[in-house]
Design a protein around this motif. Sequence first.
Motif, PDB file in Angstrom:
ATOM      1  N   VAL A 187       2.840  52.144  -2.437  1.00 25.92           N
ATOM      2  CA  VAL A 187       1.565  51.465  -2.126  1.00 25.92           C
ATOM      3  C   VAL A 187       1.517  51.119  -0.643  1.00 25.92           C
ATOM      4  O   VAL A 187       0.534  51.400   0.052  1.00 25.92           O
ATOM      5  N   ILE A 188       2.595  50.523  -0.154  1.00 28.25           N
ATOM      6  CA  ILE A 188       2.569  50.002   1.214  1.00 28.25           C
ATOM      7  C   ILE A 188       2.626  51.133   2.236  1.00 28.25           C
ATOM      8  O   ILE A 188       1.877  51.132   3.218  1.00 28.25           O
ATOM      9  N   ASP A 199       1.570  54.154   1.790  1.00 28.39           N
ATOM     10  CA  ASP A 199       0.269  54.809   1.717  1.00 28.39           C
ATOM     11  C   ASP A 199      -0.768  53.971   2.453  1.00 28.39           C
ATOM     12  O   ASP A 199      -1.589  54.485   3.217  1.00 28.39           O
ATOM     13  N   TYR A 200      -0.690  52.665   2.266  1.00 31.06           N
ATOM     14  CA  TYR A 200      -1.654  51.778   2.895  1.00 31.06           C
ATOM     15  C   TYR A 200      -1.578  51.867   4.421  1.00 31.06           C
ATOM     16  O   TYR A 200      -2.581  51.814   5.111  1.00 31.06           O
ATOM     17  N   TYR A 201      -0.370  52.050   4.952  1.00 31.12           N
ATOM     18  CA  TYR A 201      -0.185  52.180   6.404  1.00 31.12           C
ATOM     19  C   TYR A 201      -0.244  53.635   6.884  1.00 31.12           C
ATOM     20  O   TYR A 201       0.116  53.906   8.019  1.00 31.12           O
ATOM     21  N   ASN A 202      -0.656  54.538   6.013  1.00 34.00           N
ATOM     22  CA  ASN A 202      -0.622  55.971   6.334  1.00 34.00           C
ATOM     23  C   ASN A 202       0.737  56.387   6.879  1.00 34.00           C
ATOM     24  O   ASN A 202       0.833  57.127   7.855  1.00 34.00           O
ATOM     25  N   LEU A 212       3.362  57.599   4.791  1.00 36.97           N
ATOM     26  CA  LEU A 212       4.106  58.527   3.939  1.00 36.97           C
ATOM     27  C   LEU A 212       4.433  59.788   4.737  1.00 36.97           C
ATOM     28  O   LEU A 212       3.707  60.153   5.670  1.00 36.97           O
ATOM     29  N   GLU A 242       4.233  63.444   5.662  1.00 31.07           N
ATOM     30  CA  GLU A 242       3.160  64.415   5.411  1.00 31.07           C
ATOM     31  C   GLU A 242       3.797  65.773   5.170  1.00 31.07           C
ATOM     32  O   GLU A 242       4.434  66.329   6.060  1.00 31.07           O
TER      33      GLU A 242
END
Lengths: 272, 272
Positions: free
Chosen positions: A217-218, A220-223, A225, A227
């Motif tokens: 979640v976190i 992803d929230y901060y972009n 992850l 890529e």
Amino acid sequence: MNRPIGVIDSGVGGMTVARELMRQLPNEELIYVGDTLRCPYGPRPEQEVREFTWQMVNFLLTKHIKMLVIACNTATAFTLEELKKELDIPVIGVIQPGARAAIKSTKNLHIGVIGTEGTISSRAYTDALQHINAHIHVNSLACPPFVPLVEQGILSGPRAKHVVSETLQPMKESNHIDTLILGCTHYPLLEDTIQEVMGDQITIICSGDETAREVSVILDYYNSLYEGERVPEHHFYATGDKDLFEQVANDWFDEPIFNIRLLDLEGINTHN
Amino acid sequence: MNRPIGVIDSGVGGMTVARELMRQLPNEELIYVGDTLRCPYGPRPEQEVREFTWQMVNFLLTKHIKMLVIACNTATAFTLEELKKELDIPVIGVIQPGARAAIKSTKNLHIGVIGTEGTISSRAYTDALQHINAHIHVNSLACPPFVPLVEQGILSGPRAKHVVSETLQPMKESNHIDTLILGCTHYPLLEDTIQEVMGDQITIICSGDETAREVSVILDYYNSLYEGERVPEHHFYATGDKDLFEQVANDWFDEPIFNIRLLDLEGINTHN
């Protein structure tokens, strides 16, 4: 983001969290530090746990981690707020994710928590649960025999069942809870036995699995992850006997763990 | 933090998310906007969905919300990235939480997704799932008959079972999935019937329940949860018939919904 996730634990127990991270976020690279030399943290005083935790964190900061996971309930109870304040990367412990999952699961607002003496006496789960919903009834119980049982590899069978059943007797007698939090990262190895003893009507929450989800979640929230797709190379550090770490980790999991290195934490600054 | 959480939906479906927010975060105040006048969004073109969504968002910004929840799968698919970029409060949609919960749940990496035509053809769930793990097999199916069924209050019984069974036939035949995402906020009302049709071995994920949990993660992470205990006063706005909204909402839930007001969105700017 091509930087690793740091995972710290007092020993091998946090490997249950690391494994779940690998499963739920298969492209992410992990660096795991297990303080096997000074394990367990459960019975240690707060100041000592804070000092040891900072040593692991300072080591991981030299590895440019993008996020820190405190995969140890005792260390979470004593250091999470401080680390969140001091570090400029996201920091997550195992307690809040377990608490939130239990709140999502419970229907009758009666939640059980089991963990080490340190975790239970810190009241960290009770606080986390009642901070969100003051009407939740928490029934907590320290289970000191469980960590030695797991570390001896006794995860099922009559001996495991006897110890688990005897230890959980006070929790069973209370007879109200519908959800039980395994508030120690060793305990998921005993999950089947605990479920058998407590009965099918109880929902068991593994804080480690829930933590892996919240890391997702976190990031992803901060972009933040990673890529793309890759087979990441994980790194494991143990402060004590690395052969024992390897053996225990390999006994617990299907895939073998490589790249275990010995780490001397005592020369590392204990403060940020 | 003493500011409300904003929840938007194309109609009443998002009330399943709002109810779950009230249950999991009982001290938080909600402001819900349901665009019942222009519901459903599922078959509408992307540009129109974006325009309508911005009208709801701009209204909620005047209410000083501390976080925005897009409780509509179609609106999430078309506007989440844009809203995350443009707003200076946390924004969450229903798709990523559902995807993450499914990844946590699946053992065989075969996940089914059902939703409206708009959500399914946007491939938003497939992208969210495979962005995290490229090895996940996604089996998706649009289920247009489900929303009308729910809005007529036919949630169980032989008629519901017949429609659900017929619609899900292609998903059942694929026979591989171990986890099914209900990718429309209306569908949780049919959960029991869907479970019966799909069989007990399938784990059903309600995106709305998972979204409520992630709202808790993010507010906690920002230290933005309401501190203390209260019985919050929620506010509901409907753009269409507010009596119908009240009736449907009250049919679905145990506790009655009050404070429903009529809202004229068409005079509100469609851009930020």
